[in-house]
Design a protein around this motif. Structure first.
Motif, PDB file in Angstrom:
ATOM      1  N   LEU A 133     -53.001  16.892  18.934  1.00 41.64           N
ATOM      2  CA  LEU A 133     -51.754  17.553  19.465  1.00 41.64           C
ATOM      3  C   LEU A 133     -50.839  18.259  18.466  1.00 41.64           C
ATOM      4  O   LEU A 133     -50.346  19.145  18.834  1.00 41.64           O
ATOM      5  N   SER A 137     -49.714  22.096  18.646  1.00 44.96           N
ATOM      6  CA  SER A 137     -48.268  22.541  18.344  1.00 44.96           C
ATOM      7  C   SER A 137     -48.254  23.597  17.441  1.00 44.96           C
ATOM      8  O   SER A 137     -47.359  24.537  17.345  1.00 44.96           O
ATOM      9  N   GLY A 146     -57.879  15.622  24.854  1.00 42.08           N
ATOM     10  CA  GLY A 146     -57.416  14.293  24.159  1.00 42.08           C
ATOM     11  C   GLY A 146     -57.451  13.249  24.947  1.00 42.08           C
ATOM     12  O   GLY A 146     -58.163  13.329  25.991  1.00 42.08           O
ATOM     13  N   ARG A 148     -55.211   9.275  25.958  1.00 40.19           N
ATOM     14  CA  ARG A 148     -54.214   8.462  25.755  1.00 40.19           C
ATOM     15  C   ARG A 148     -54.705   7.202  26.540  1.00 40.19           C
ATOM     16  O   ARG A 148     -54.985   7.179  27.653  1.00 40.19           O
ATOM     17  N   ASP A 154     -46.946   7.067  25.883  1.00 43.52           N
ATOM     18  CA  ASP A 154     -47.258   8.387  25.738  1.00 43.52           C
ATOM     19  C   ASP A 154     -46.545   8.774  24.729  1.00 43.52           C
ATOM     20  O   ASP A 154     -45.243   9.039  24.777  1.00 43.52           O
ATOM     21  N   THR A 156     -46.899  12.346  23.697  1.00 48.51           N
ATOM     22  CA  THR A 156     -47.247  13.986  24.092  1.00 48.51           C
ATOM     23  C   THR A 156     -45.965  14.632  23.530  1.00 48.51           C
ATOM     24  O   THR A 156     -44.663  14.427  24.075  1.00 48.51           O
ATOM     25  N   ARG A 158     -43.008  17.586  22.954  1.00 53.43           N
ATOM     26  CA  ARG A 158     -42.520  18.569  23.940  1.00 53.43           C
ATOM     27  C   ARG A 158     -43.122  19.852  23.737  1.00 53.43           C
ATOM     28  O   ARG A 158     -43.610  20.338  22.576  1.00 53.43           O
ATOM     29  N   ILE A 160     -45.927  20.750  25.420  1.00 53.92           N
ATOM     30  CA  ILE A 160     -47.232  20.714  25.452  1.00 53.92           C
ATOM     31  C   ILE A 160     -47.475  20.272  27.071  1.00 53.92           C
ATOM     32  O   ILE A 160     -46.841  19.405  27.704  1.00 53.92           O
ATOM     33  N   ASP A 161     -48.379  20.934  27.581  1.00 55.91           N
ATOM     34  CA  ASP A 161     -48.883  20.600  29.168  1.00 55.91           C
ATOM     35  C   ASP A 161     -50.074  19.952  29.180  1.00 55.91           C
ATOM     36  O   ASP A 161     -50.976  20.402  28.553  1.00 55.91           O
ATOM     37  N   VAL A 162     -50.182  18.980  29.973  1.00 55.17           N
ATOM     38  CA  VAL A 162     -51.302  18.203  29.920  1.00 55.17           C
ATOM     39  C   VAL A 162     -51.935  18.205  31.394  1.00 55.17           C
ATOM     40  O   VAL A 162     -51.154  18.149  32.347  1.00 55.17           O
ATOM     41  N   ALA A 272     -55.039  19.751  27.257  1.00 53.83           N
ATOM     42  CA  ALA A 272     -53.733  20.155  26.765  1.00 53.83           C
ATOM     43  C   ALA A 272     -53.729  21.519  26.148  1.00 53.83           C
ATOM     44  O   ALA A 272     -54.717  21.878  25.354  1.00 53.83           O
ATOM     45  N   ARG A 274     -50.343  24.299  24.837  1.00 49.64           N
ATOM     46  CA  ARG A 274     -49.013  24.808  24.555  1.00 49.64           C
ATOM     47  C   ARG A 274     -48.260  25.314  25.971  1.00 49.64           C
ATOM     48  O   ARG A 274     -49.048  26.341  26.504  1.00 49.64           O
TER      49      ARG A 274
END
Length: 304
Positions: A133, A137, A146, A148, A154, A156, A158, A160-162, A272, A274
């Motif tokens: 991640l 970025s 990825g 989790r 969590d 993740t 800021r 970042i769209d998952v 994920a 951006r």
């Protein structure tokens, strides 16, 4: 006027912690990066970096400039995505970072499908279990496959769209002549010789927490993050392994798998990217292929 490339170099140095590490990731010499940062320092008229032991850190001015640089770089990517959305066509290149444990059953089928549907798209795939991640970025990759673990917080970042792909449970893996494939109580593994990842890894931490919830602290006989090694030890009857379902090839001979009955341990696999207001057709195509491949892995893996 500030040079966008120099702003990106500042961001990279801040993330990597040193000019040498930043230069390596940018495929430049340390001298070239230093020269560009010196020019940026002259542009703004104040020091942006300071020595911090063997690394470098941002000064207060550097932190302020980096906050603005993040917004500038994000706006540039937003503009690129908006134009790509208007064009509506999948591009020519993309970079995907993926976990080694997802290659066989998700990444390879997804890339095969992309090659058929979008032959003009060349996907560079980075197989790594380190800081995916962060690379996203920094803009060094476009899509991350990825993980989790549900037992862990969590983290993740800021921006970042998952997109969730599937929940992937850890299975109990033994030699084919051991057990019967029925669900296993995690607490029963307290007496087993276990092969588990190091506690410094996400999987190792999830296993440790799951075992503690089951009433015991594991004392592994074998500690390795190499899933192939874990499966080899299980096949030889030397250890019981806890391995994500999608990391197990259903055709693997000599092993038996069983689900955990009482305290399941599972990871969320996700794609994920951006965050942008406009969906980029290229990353959208890559994520769609990952979703399709992930759906094909949901059948149970009961091996003999």
């Amino acid at each position: 006027m500030l040079d966008v490339r120099r702003l990106y170099m500042l961001k990279t140095v801040a993330a990597r912690g040193s000019i040498t590490a930043a230069a390596h990731s940018l495929e430049l010499t340390a001298g070239a990066v230093s020269q560009q940062l010196a020019a940026l320092r002259n542009d703004v008229g104040v020091d942006l970096l300071r020595p911090d032991g063997r690394t470098v850190a941002l000064t207060e001015a550097g932190r302020v400039l980096l906050e603005h640089a993040d917004r500038i770089l994000a706006a540039m990517e937003e503009a690129e995505s908006a134009v790509a959305a208007v064009k509506g066509a999948v591009g020519a290149t993309a970079t995907l970072a993926a976990l080694p444990s997802t290659v066989a059953r998700i990444v390879a089928p997804a890339l095969t499908a992309l090659g058929s549907c979008h032959p003009q798209l060349a996907v560079t795939c980075l197989i790594t279990d380190q800081a995916q991640l962060r690379e996203l970025s920094l803009g060094t990759v476009h899509v991350v496959l990825g993980q989790r673990y549900h037992q862990l917080p969590d983290a993740t970042p800021r921006g970042i769209d998952v997109s969730p792909l599937l929940d992937d449970p850890l299975l109990v893996v033994t030699a084919a002549d051991q057990g019967d494939g029925r669900p296993v109580m995690l607490q029963d593994l307290a007496a087993h010789d276990l092969a588990v990842p190091p506690p410094t890894t996400d999987c190792g931490q999830a296993v440790l927490q799951g075992c503690r919830r089951a009433g015991f602290t594991p004392t592994p006989r074998y500690v390795t993050a190499d899933i192939a090694a874990q499966l080899t030890l299980a096949r030889a009857g030397l250890a019981t392994a806890l391995v994500p379902r999608t990391a197990i090839d259903p055709t693997t001979p000599g092993i038996r798998t069983a689900p955990i009955a009482d305290h399941p341990i599972q990871r969320l696999l996700f794609a994920a990217t951006r965050h942008t207001e406009n969906a980029n057709p290229t990353t959208t195509a890559v994520i769609a292929a990952l979703h399709t491949a992930a759906r094909s892995t949901t059948q149970p893996a009961v091996l003999m």
